[in-house]
Design an enzyme around this catalytic site. Structure first.
Site, short mmCIF file in Angstrom:
data_model
loop_
_atom_site.label_atom_id
_atom_site.label_comp_id
_atom_site.label_asym_id
_atom_site.label_seq_id
_atom_site.Cartn_x
_atom_site.Cartn_y
_atom_site.Cartn_z
N GLU A 146 -12.27 5.98 -9.29
CA GLU A 146 -13.37 6.59 -8.54
C GLU A 146 -13.21 8.11 -8.45
O GLU A 146 -14.19 8.85 -8.50
CB GLU A 146 -13.43 5.98 -7.13
CG GLU A 146 -13.88 4.54 -7.16
CD GLU A 146 -13.63 3.78 -5.88
OE1 GLU A 146 -14.50 3.81 -5.01
OE2 GLU A 146 -12.55 3.17 -5.74
N HIS B 148 -19.46 1.13 -2.97
CA HIS B 148 -18.56 1.15 -4.14
C HIS B 148 -19.32 1.61 -5.40
O HIS B 148 -18.92 1.30 -6.51
CB HIS B 148 -17.98 -0.24 -4.47
CG HIS B 148 -17.07 -0.81 -3.43
ND1 HIS B 148 -17.14 -2.14 -3.07
CD2 HIS B 148 -16.08 -0.27 -2.71
CE1 HIS B 148 -16.23 -2.39 -2.15
NE2 HIS B 148 -15.56 -1.26 -1.91
N ARG C 53 -16.29 12.86 -1.76
CA ARG C 53 -16.80 11.49 -1.68
C ARG C 53 -17.52 11.31 -0.35
O ARG C 53 -16.95 11.53 0.72
CB ARG C 53 -15.65 10.49 -1.75
CG ARG C 53 -16.16 9.08 -1.55
CD ARG C 53 -15.04 8.06 -1.48
NE ARG C 53 -15.61 6.76 -1.28
CZ ARG C 53 -15.22 5.89 -0.35
NH1 ARG C 53 -14.22 6.19 0.45
NH2 ARG C 53 -15.80 4.73 -0.25
N ARG D 115 -13.11 -8.79 6.26
CA ARG D 115 -14.57 -8.91 6.53
C ARG D 115 -15.05 -10.29 6.10
O ARG D 115 -14.66 -10.78 5.03
CB ARG D 115 -15.34 -7.84 5.75
CG ARG D 115 -15.28 -6.48 6.40
CD ARG D 115 -15.94 -5.42 5.54
NE ARG D 115 -14.95 -4.43 5.12
CZ ARG D 115 -15.14 -3.52 4.19
NH1 ARG D 115 -16.30 -3.44 3.56
NH2 ARG D 115 -14.19 -2.68 3.87
#
Ligand code: ADP
Length: 403
Positions: free
Chosen positions: A389, A186, A97, A247
């Site tokens: 993922e 993402h 990744r 965030r």
């Protein structure tokens, strides 16, 4: 290496951690997973589990990423730990990744010296992520030489965005010289749920229009047109878009100049927006389990945090539904999307202007499973699809090498 790719190891390395998962690609079953934490900083920890063997954590020696991947491979080949491989040679491929592929990578790439140099050049765009991933790749290449290594990029899915989506309204030379544009993140998760949604809806992938919502600690919402990314909420960095755990998401950029004129350094503002913002700033915790429990007790700040969160989600969903023209489904995934029924309930309520309705009873019981949570009369179906993922990275690695 055998010609047939059977076992794919997926590696997600950061500067001091390395997570791994082994897949059997014939069945797409996950065979084992684990992680090494505190690489190169002492008191390292190794965690490992397989289907038959419960998760076990133990102290380990991991001075560098090569040592970490060796620990992983040793466990994968140790029957006493539940490892199911006979030797390292049973690992047919490794999928890595990588957070940032810039404008260079819209597809996975087989790693060689040229690709590694290109990924290194992209490090200024992801200084917290790409260097750690590169250390992971180098470590894996030492321990598993001769095995094909593939990079799968978090930004790749979003490379289909048209200029009107990815360009900021700033002088073009900032894009041309410094790479200032929207990249989105993402992507592997948005791709996974898009492909699954097409199956669930029984439509060809290239005919499916979706708004996919990956809602976790970090969150992003993507408009998918004809199976491809049309726009996404994160920007040049993962700070932009919806409100997240710590965030801020979108804020007036002039707040940064204002704070800096009032004694804050650039680093202070960075920390403030990335680590001290979000639902944590408003509600006192970055975890929606805490926020929802506090809401239940009548905590005003937590209620405002939840309301502000779903308000920000709805702003993107509404905008994207308008841009798409026709939307087949809204997809929810990620830790919050899959598990937090309270957040989903609040979210769907603010989408009522789009004709979205909620099946409150179903929604309440959905946790980590695929399910439609909108009412039968909903103008747009809302479907929870658990993301995966790691499996997506394994699939992309398999597909590239099987070509
Ligand atoms: P990351 O972005 O780090 O991958 P995740 O997708 O795992 O994060 O999402 C983590 C968040 O999901 C947690 O902070 C929490 O807010 C939420 N979450 C996870 N499990 C639950 C649960 N059972 N109920 C409510 N919220 C949950």
């Amino acid at each position: 290496m055998s010609d047939v790719i059977r076992n794919v190891l997926v590696v997600n390395a950061g500067s001091s951690s390395l997570k791994f998962m082994l897949f059997d690609m014939a069945s797409e079953q996950m065979l084992a997973k684990g992680q090494v934490e505190r690489i190169g900083i002492g008191n390292a920890l190794f965690t490992f589990s397989t289907e038959g063997f419960a998760e076990k954590q133990s102290p380990c020696e991991a001075p560098d990423h090569a040592a970490a991947i060796r620990l992983a491979c040793d466990a994968l080949t140790d029957p006493a730990k539940g490892g199911c491989l006979k030797s390292f040679a049973d690992i047919d491929a490794v999928g890595h990744r990588i957070v940032h592929g810039g404008e260079k990578y819209s597809q996975p790439v087989k790693l060689d010296e040229h690709a590694l140099t290109e990924i290194e050049k992209l490090s200024p765009l992801a200084p917290l992520h790409n260097p750690g991933a590169l250390q992971g790749i180098r470590g894996c290449e030492q321990v598993l030489p001769g095995v094909p290594h593939v990079a799968v990029f978090d930004t790749a899915f979003h490379q289909t965005m048209p200029e009107e989506s990815y360009l900021y309204a700033l002088p073009r030379e900032l894009h041309d010289k410094l790479g200032v544009r929207k990249y989105g993140f993402h992507g592997t998760s948005h791709r996974f749920v898009t492909e699954r949604a097409a199956e669930v809806l029984g439509k060809p992938l290239d005919q499916v229009n979706l708004v996919t919502c990956h809602l976790g600690n970090g969150s992003s919402i993507t408009a998918v047109k004809g199976g491809k990314c049309f726009d996404t909420s994160m920007g040049m960095t993962p700070l932009a878009g919806v409100v997240m755990g710590t965030r801020s998401g979108d804020v007036d950029p002039a707040i940064a100049f204002y704070l800096m004129k009032n004694g804050y350094s650039a680093e202070d503002v960075d920390t403030l927006f990335n680590k001290q913002g979000g639902v944590c700033a408003l509600g006192g915790s970055s975890d929606m389990r805490d926020i929802c429990a506090a809401c239940e007790k009548g905590d005003h700040n937590a209620q405002v945090a939840l309301a502000r969160l779903v308000h920000s989600y709805a702003m993107y969903v509404g905008g994207y539904v308008a841009l798409l023209g026709h939307t087949d489904a809204i997809i929810l995934t990620g830790g919050i999307g899959e598990n937090s029924w309270e957040t989903r309930q609040a979210f769907l309520k603010v989408l009522s202007g789009l004709g979205v309705t909620l099946d409150a009873e179903t929604n309440r019981h959905v946790r980590g499973v695929e399910a439609t949570i909108s009412g039968k009369d909903s103008a747009i179906p809302v479907i929870v699809i658990p993301t995966n993922e790691e499996l997506m990275i394994a699939r992309e690695t398999f597909t590239l090498l099987s070509k």
